[in-house]
Design a protein around this motif. Structure first.
Motif, PDB file in Angstrom:
ATOM      1  N   HIS A  58       0.834  -1.202   0.000  1.00  0.00           N
ATOM      2  CA  HIS A  58       0.000   0.000   0.000  1.00  0.00           C
ATOM      3  C   HIS A  58       0.870   1.254   0.000  1.00  0.00           C
ATOM      4  CE1 HIS A  58      -3.616  -2.135   2.124  1.00  0.00           C
ATOM      5  NE2 HIS A  58      -3.150  -2.821   1.084  1.00  0.00           N
ATOM      6  N   SER A  59       0.355   2.305  -0.587  1.00  0.00           N
ATOM      7  CA  SER A  59       1.007   3.610  -0.490  1.00  0.00           C
ATOM      8  C   SER A  59       0.128   4.500   0.381  1.00  0.00           C
ATOM      9  CB  SER A  59       1.213   4.225  -1.871  1.00  0.00           C
ATOM     10  OG  SER A  59      -0.021   4.369  -2.538  1.00  0.00           O
ATOM     11  N   CYS A  60       0.711   5.585   0.855  1.00  0.00           N
ATOM     12  CA  CYS A  60      -0.057   6.475   1.720  1.00  0.00           C
ATOM     13  C   CYS A  60       0.340   7.925   1.486  1.00  0.00           C
ATOM     14  CB  CYS A  60       0.112   6.101   3.188  1.00  0.00           C
ATOM     15  SG  CYS A  60       1.788   6.127   3.838  1.00  0.00           S
ATOM     16  N   ARG A  61      -0.491   8.804   2.008  1.00  0.00           N
ATOM     17  CA  ARG A  61      -0.243  10.243   1.969  1.00  0.00           C
ATOM     18  C   ARG A  61      -0.285  10.705   3.415  1.00  0.00           C
ATOM     19  NH1 ARG A  61       2.086  13.715  -0.997  1.00  0.00           N
ATOM     20  NH2 ARG A  61       1.622  12.286  -2.667  1.00  0.00           N
ATOM     21  N   GLY A  62       0.844  11.251   3.902  1.00  0.00           N
ATOM     22  CA  GLY A  62       0.946  11.724   5.278  1.00  0.00           C
ATOM     23  C   GLY A  62       0.597  13.196   5.375  1.00  0.00           C
ATOM     24  N   TYR A  63       0.070  13.592   6.542  1.00  0.00           N
ATOM     25  CA  TYR A  63      -0.368  14.975   6.739  1.00  0.00           C
ATOM     26  C   TYR A  63       0.321  15.674   7.894  1.00  0.00           C
ATOM     27  CZ  TYR A  63      -4.006  13.072   3.816  1.00  0.00           C
ATOM     28  OH  TYR A  63      -4.667  12.443   2.802  1.00  0.00           O
ATOM     29  N   GLY A  64       0.855  14.937   8.830  1.00  0.00           N
ATOM     30  CA  GLY A  64       1.497  15.558   9.978  1.00  0.00           C
ATOM     31  C   GLY A  64       1.872  14.539  11.015  1.00  0.00           C
ATOM     32  N   ASP A  65       2.573  15.009  12.033  1.00  0.00           N
ATOM     33  CA  ASP A  65       3.082  14.145  13.075  1.00  0.00           C
ATOM     34  C   ASP A  65       2.592  14.587  14.441  1.00  0.00           C
ATOM     35  OD1 ASP A  65       5.662  14.691  11.059  1.00  0.00           O
ATOM     36  OD2 ASP A  65       5.172  12.605  11.417  1.00  0.00           O
ATOM     37  N   TRP A  66       2.643  13.660  15.387  1.00  0.00           N
ATOM     38  CA  TRP A  66       2.317  13.944  16.778  1.00  0.00           C
ATOM     39  C   TRP A  66       3.346  13.209  17.612  1.00  0.00           C
ATOM     40  CZ3 TRP A  66       1.041  11.454  21.292  1.00  0.00           C
ATOM     41  CH2 TRP A  66       0.439  12.237  22.285  1.00  0.00           C
ATOM     42  N   TYR A  67       3.892  13.863  18.602  1.00  0.00           N
ATOM     43  CA  TYR A  67       4.922  13.259  19.442  1.00  0.00           C
ATOM     44  C   TYR A  67       4.403  13.062  20.859  1.00  0.00           C
ATOM     45  CZ  TYR A  67       7.963  14.382  15.613  1.00  0.00           C
ATOM     46  OH  TYR A  67       8.526  14.446  14.374  1.00  0.00           O
ATOM     47  N   THR A  68       4.681  11.898  21.430  1.00  0.00           N
ATOM     48  CA  THR A  68       4.290  11.631  22.805  1.00  0.00           C
ATOM     49  C   THR A  68       5.327  12.232  23.744  1.00  0.00           C
ATOM     50  OG1 THR A  68       5.495   9.546  22.970  1.00  0.00           O
ATOM     51  CG2 THR A  68       3.231   9.440  22.112  1.00  0.00           C
TER      52      THR A  68
END
Length: 97
Positions: free
Chosen positions: A60-70
Motif C-alpha cells: 500500500h502507499s499512503c499520503r501523510g499529513y502531519g506528526d504527533w509526538y508523545t
C-alpha cells in the motif's frame, strides 16, 4: 541522524522537544509514504488503545499529513492509506518516508 529524523527535518516536521512534546505539529504540505510491515494498524487516534480503523500492508502507499509526538518520545503519523482510503494514525516506526 536516523532516516526519520533526516527526512522529518527536511520535510519541515518540528522535532520532539520538551517544549512541544504531545502537541500536533502543522505541516504545510502532505508527503508520500509507504508502510514498513504487513498488517500495520491504522488507529482512530495517536494511541495504541484507540480503535483500529483498518490494516495497511507493504504493497500500500499512503499520503501523510502531519506528526504527533508523545511526551515519552514516540511519534505518530496522521495519514491516509491510498489503497483502502482509510485515514488515521500510525506509529511512525511503521511508516516508510
Amino acid at each position: 541522524m536516523g532516516l526519520f529524523s533526516a527526512v522529518a527535518l527536511a520535510g519541515g516536521v518540528v522535532p520532539a522537544t520538551a517544549a512541544n512534546a504531545g502537541q500536533a505539529t502543522a505541516r504545510p504540505n502532505s508527503f508520500a509514504c509507504g508502510f514498513d510491515a504487513d498488517g500495520v494498524r491504522i488507529h482512530k487516534d495517536h494511541s495504541t488503545s484507540s480503535a483500529v480503523l483498518g490494516l495497511a500492508y507493504r504493497s500500500h502507499s499512503c499520503r501523510g499529513y502531519g506528526d504527533w509526538y508523545t511526551p515519552e518520545g514516540g511519534g505518530w503519523v496522521n495519514l491516509t492509506d491510498l489503497t483502502t482510503g482509510v485515514t488515521g494514525w500510525v506509529a511512525w516506526t511503521y511508516v516508510d518516508y
